[in-house]
Design a protein around this motif. Structure first.
Motif, mmCIF file in Angstrom:
data_model
loop_
_atom_site.group_PDB
_atom_site.id
_atom_site.type_symbol
_atom_site.label_atom_id
_atom_site.label_comp_id
_atom_site.label_asym_id
_atom_site.label_seq_id
_atom_site.Cartn_x
_atom_site.Cartn_y
_atom_site.Cartn_z
ATOM 1 N N UNK A 76 0.826 -1.209 0.000
ATOM 2 C CA UNK A 76 0.000 0.000 0.000
ATOM 3 C C UNK A 76 0.862 1.261 0.000
ATOM 4 N N UNK A 77 0.685 2.090 -1.013
ATOM 5 C CA UNK A 77 1.505 3.296 -1.146
ATOM 6 C C UNK A 77 1.069 4.430 -0.226
ATOM 7 N N UNK A 78 -0.148 4.362 0.283
ATOM 8 C CA UNK A 78 -0.616 5.426 1.169
ATOM 9 C C UNK A 78 0.344 5.622 2.333
ATOM 10 N N UNK A 79 0.753 4.525 2.955
ATOM 11 C CA UNK A 79 1.641 4.614 4.113
ATOM 12 C C UNK A 79 3.094 4.843 3.704
ATOM 13 N N UNK A 80 3.527 4.181 2.625
ATOM 14 C CA UNK A 80 4.918 4.373 2.234
ATOM 15 C C UNK A 80 5.172 5.824 1.825
ATOM 16 N N UNK A 81 4.235 6.423 1.118
ATOM 17 C CA UNK A 81 4.418 7.818 0.690
ATOM 18 C C UNK A 81 4.477 8.754 1.885
ATOM 19 N N UNK A 82 3.616 8.529 2.895
ATOM 20 C CA UNK A 82 3.668 9.358 4.092
ATOM 21 C C UNK A 82 4.998 9.184 4.815
ATOM 22 N N UNK A 85 7.771 10.948 2.745
ATOM 23 C CA UNK A 85 7.707 12.407 2.785
ATOM 24 C C UNK A 85 7.950 12.979 4.182
ATOM 25 N N UNK A 86 7.532 12.265 5.222
ATOM 26 C CA UNK A 86 7.535 12.847 6.558
ATOM 27 C C UNK A 86 8.572 12.255 7.511
ATOM 28 N N UNK A 146 19.782 9.733 9.874
ATOM 29 C CA UNK A 146 19.858 10.776 8.849
ATOM 30 C C UNK A 146 20.034 10.200 7.458
ATOM 31 N N UNK A 147 20.196 8.854 7.374
ATOM 32 C CA UNK A 147 20.495 8.283 6.068
ATOM 33 C C UNK A 147 19.371 7.492 5.448
ATOM 34 N N UNK A 148 18.111 7.661 5.911
ATOM 35 C CA UNK A 148 17.007 6.839 5.417
ATOM 36 C C UNK A 148 16.804 6.899 3.907
ATOM 37 N N UNK A 149 16.682 8.070 3.284
ATOM 38 C CA UNK A 149 16.443 8.088 1.833
ATOM 39 C C UNK A 149 17.511 7.340 1.049
ATOM 40 N N UNK A 150 18.778 7.501 1.444
ATOM 41 C CA UNK A 150 19.858 6.807 0.757
ATOM 42 C C UNK A 150 19.729 5.298 0.933
ATOM 43 N N UNK A 195 9.421 8.857 -8.455
ATOM 44 C CA UNK A 195 10.403 8.820 -7.365
ATOM 45 C C UNK A 195 11.546 7.859 -7.648
ATOM 46 N N UNK A 196 11.223 6.685 -8.203
ATOM 47 C CA UNK A 196 12.236 5.646 -8.364
ATOM 48 C C UNK A 196 12.418 5.192 -9.813
ATOM 49 N N UNK A 197 11.550 5.641 -10.705
ATOM 50 C CA UNK A 197 11.649 5.217 -12.091
ATOM 51 C C UNK A 197 11.266 3.766 -12.309
ATOM 52 N N UNK A 198 10.384 3.221 -11.473
ATOM 53 C CA UNK A 198 9.987 1.818 -11.585
ATOM 54 C C UNK A 198 8.476 1.704 -11.711
ATOM 55 N N UNK A 199 8.031 0.572 -12.253
ATOM 56 C CA UNK A 199 6.622 0.207 -12.291
ATOM 57 C C UNK A 199 6.482 -1.197 -11.722
ATOM 58 N N UNK A 200 5.538 -1.422 -10.788
ATOM 59 C CA UNK A 200 5.349 -2.773 -10.237
ATOM 60 C C UNK A 200 5.005 -3.775 -11.333
ATOM 61 N N UNK A 201 5.465 -5.002 -11.158
ATOM 62 C CA UNK A 201 5.246 -6.059 -12.143
ATOM 63 C C UNK A 201 4.296 -7.155 -11.653
ATOM 64 N N UNK A 202 3.957 -7.124 -10.367
ATOM 65 C CA UNK A 202 3.160 -8.203 -9.799
ATOM 66 C C UNK A 202 2.101 -7.622 -8.868
ATOM 67 N N UNK A 203 0.959 -8.288 -8.810
ATOM 68 C CA UNK A 203 -0.114 -7.832 -7.918
ATOM 69 C C UNK A 203 -0.070 -8.600 -6.608
ATOM 70 N N UNK A 204 -0.792 -8.073 -5.610
ATOM 71 C CA UNK A 204 -0.860 -8.697 -4.288
ATOM 72 C C UNK A 204 -2.231 -8.401 -3.697
ATOM 73 N N UNK A 205 -3.270 -9.023 -4.294
ATOM 74 C CA UNK A 205 -4.664 -8.803 -3.873
ATOM 75 C C UNK A 205 -5.075 -9.907 -2.907
#
Length: 715
Positions: A76-82, A85-86, A146-150, A195-205
């Motif tokens: 779920x991107x809702x949480x990863x994006x938050x 960003x934060x 301080x190094x999370x994004x990297x 953000x990363x230049x990627x597109x997911x290739x697999x679903x997880x429903x």
């Protein structure tokens, strides 16, 4: 010192044979760590970030960076994006990019996970010295370097972190519009690409309730290579497992057909949760939000119990292997809100997986951390031929067969916490009920009042406002491994023979039949089998209460308008009793006592026409007892009715109610209703003659038509 305690268990594993269920080839197990994060369920998005979600990504990124063999999938991107960003620092973001960018080559097929140095069983003690202590109960890990994004960029670059599905949420499939599915998928994919230049290739429903044919079509159009589902009808899943058809090519669109098909994998009966392998428990803040202690914590891996873990793991793997056509097993490792303390979880997993691999030749399995991409590449390399599934969907969804058990989801639409009893029908008398965390739940089972050879199950539940609770219900002998098998208590039944209709002659003080809980005692007249009176403990008052069904004869001749119908009530005269005899059953249990009154139209009738089911709850200590104890619930059954007859339930009391009635308003709240005089329509109106605030009949009485006829004021 003697032999280590785990050696006898390994000897059993070596010689154990399960004909017809174990795969002959070495089984390759792909352990896929994940955390299922519902965006809209128990708490708000902000509360979930505080409770566990931020800690999941912070601790997972740190642990993936520390050990190169570890893997994790994010959904779920809702949480990863938050979090991105934060919370994420620059270093963590760079590490994520690095982990995502490069997909590792296929691991060797020789068996042992080469990410670990070889280790003999007697060296387990040395490995255990490096396991982190039990997670502190102080709550969620929000400490950020301080190094999370990297770090995030590094994880992405090396394929140790993989985004699957990539939408904002794991959308429902039963009622959602395809426009909304596309919108939320596009929003999440846009973020990942920018953000990363990627597109997911697999679903997880894996947690949508049912699987529509639209979803695989949209995922195929989005460029996905494979589709994972789980919650489909239990009978269909059982048939697929028996036929080893849990993987197939799904052509979800009848018009597009093979132009937009997708390889589909159905998770087995374990679903997306790895029950029995949780070493982090639950976040302390989660238990604080729920105002109760949920300690879903398994014992850490030690010398004394590693044999138990290995035995369970191997048995699970080899039972799963019989369901699929290749020797590759997808094992989702995690569940709802897991990996919030990834250090403890991964450390115990490392020990168990490594130890399994040191015994690969004896056990017949190899185990490795994996992403979905690694698993599907291995399946593809097997070069099997797959069945084609047409455009049929997997709806509606049913989660368990009655012989083997099922699950129930209960929703509280109110804004406040409610303690109540929920009712389901089951096919087995010995029942075990557990909640979503695997804890036993108080329940009572009794013979069904409506369906022969079935049983009514009552479950005591406390649900916060605007929230769900999920319960697993199964025969006691099939309670899941590692769960406490507390059987629902069985109620016992006593009966009063059928009694003909006659005026009640039993005076006060004579022997009556009593049914009670901690708040009320209901008295029945054994001469008539009708209710006689109710005693309330709090006020120490006894109120005369009688109930009976009556019927009005109404005008149904269209040639003699107006006609009595759904809009106009036009009786031809007073109501008459609609029964000649009453039979009673009293079902007494620890959670509930039920009075079943059956009204027969004639003395010789084999089937009853009316029924009243009155229930008094027995609330154990530790629960909110006030409302449930003081709630005398009635359920009515009516019919079949004769032509041009209207039925009412007449409740008579000696309450001095000042001609006020309390009943519900659209099941929203109770409504105080004053008597109104209609001189021109006296017989066609409900006649309120004194039923008052202390004698609310409640919503269950209203659908039939309540006609209170009260005696002279006397209380």
């Amino acid at each position: 010192m003697g032999l280590p305690r785990w050696l006898p268990l390994f000897a059993q594993l070596v010689v154990l044979q399960l004909p017809g269920t174990w795969a002959e080839d070495t089984i390759r197990v792909f352990v896929v760590p994940h955390s299922h994060m519902d965006v809209g369920w128990l708490y708000t998005v902000q509360e979930n970030m505080q409770i566990y979600a931020a800690s999941v990504y912070t601790s997972v990124v740190r642990e993936l960076t520390l050990k190169e063999h570890r893997r994790f999938i994010a959904v779920e991107q809702e949480y990863f994006r938050l979090w991105w960003d934060q919370f994420a620092s620059r270093t963590q973001k760079l590490q994520v990019r690095e982990l995502l960018a490069h997909v590792p080559a296929e691991p060797p097929r020789s068996g042992v996970d080469l990410a670990f140095p070889l280790c003999l069983p007697h060296q387990v003690r040395e490995l255990l010295a490096h396991v982190p202590a039990e997670p502190p109960r102080s709550g969620v890990d929000l400490a950020l370097s301080s190094g999370l994004p990297h770090q995030v960029r590094e994880l992405l670059a090396h394929g140790r972190l993989e985004f699957v599905s990539g939408g904002q949420v794991m959308h429902d499939e039963a009622v959602t519009h395809f426009d909304d599915q596309i919108l939320q998928l596009t929003e999440g994919h846009g973020f990942l690409y920018e953000t990363f230049g990627i597109r997911p290739q697999f679903s997880w429903q894996v947690d949508s309730f049912g699987a529509s044919a639209t979803t695989p079509t949209l995922f195929a159009l989005a460029g996905f290579n494979a589709h994972v589902i789980s919650r489909i009808d239990y009978e269909i899943k059982e048939a697929l497992m028996h036929a080893q058809e849990m993987q197939f090519v799904w052509r979800g669109s009848q018009s597009l057909a093979e132009q937009q098909e997708i390889f589909t994998h159905v998770l087995d009966f374990y679903g997306y949760c790895s029950v029995g392998y949780s070493w982090e428990g639950e976040a302390l803040l989660l238990t604080q939000f729920q105002n109760e202690e949920h300690n879903n914590l398994n014992d850490p891996v030690t010398v004394s119990n590693i044999g138990m873990y290995v035995e369970r793991f191997v048995l699970d793997v080899k039972s799963r292997a019989s369901l699929y056509r290749t020797p590759h097993i997808l094992w989702p490792w995690g569940c709802d809100r897991t990996f919030f303390n990834a250090g403890v979880q991964f450390a115990n997993m490392d020990l168990l997986l490594h130890f399994l691999n040191t015994q690969a030749s004896q056990l017949g399995i190899t185990v490795e951390y994996a992403t979905l991409g690694a698993y599907f590449r291995a399946v593809h390399a097997h070069n099997a031929t797959w069945r084609t599934h047409g455009h049929q969907d997997f709806l509606p969804y049913s989660s368990g067969s009655e012989p083997k058990g099922h699950s129930a989801a209960v929703y509280n639409p109110l804004a406040w916490t409610v303690t109540t009893l929920i009712n389901l029908t089951v096919s087995f008398p010995s029942v075990t009920v557990t909640d979503e965390s695997g804890h036993p739940v108080k329940a009572q089972v009794q013979s069904s009042k409506e369906i022969p050879h079935k049983y009514d199950l009552y479950v005591l539940t406390t649900i916060p406002g605007l929230s769900y609770r999920y319960y697993s219900i199964r025969p006691t002998e099939q309670a899941p491994e590692g769960k406490q098998a507390t059987t629902a208590t069985m109620a016992f039944t006593s009966k009063l023979d059928r009694k003909p209709r006659k005026p009640s002659t039993r005076p006060w003080g004579k022997k009556l039949v009593s049914v009670k809980n901690d708040c009320y005692t209901v008295f029945l007249d054994p001469d008539t089998n009708l209710m006689h009176s109710i005693w309330e403990r709090q006020s120490n008052r006894t109120v005369s209460v009688t109930q009976e069904f009556l019927e009005y004869t109404v005008s149904g001749d269209k040639n003699d308008a107006p006609v009595s119908d759904n809009y106009v009530f036009l009786p031809k005269g007073p109501a008459d009793p609609a029964w000649e005899a009453v039979r009673v059953e009293m079902v007494r249990g620890r959670l509930l006592t039920e009075i079943r009154q059956y009204f027969y139209r004639t003395l010789e009738a084999k089937e009853h026409t009316y029924a009243i089911y009155s229930r008094l709850a027995h609330v154990p200590l530790g629960f909110d007892r006030e409302l449930l104890c003081h709630h005398l619930e009635q359920e009515l059954r009516v019919g079949p009715l004769q032509v041009n007859r209207e039925a009412v339930l007449r409740t008579s009391t000696d309450l001095q109610s000042l001609r006020v009635l309390h009943s519900d308003s659209n099941a929203f709240q109770m409504q105080r209703r004053l008597h109104r005089d209609y001189p021109a329509h006296t017989i066609s109106r409900v006649r309120w003659r004194g039923l008052g605030a202390g004698a609310s009949t409640g919503a269950p009485l209203l659908p039939v038509g309540v006609e209170p006829r009260l005696g002279q004021p006397g209380v």
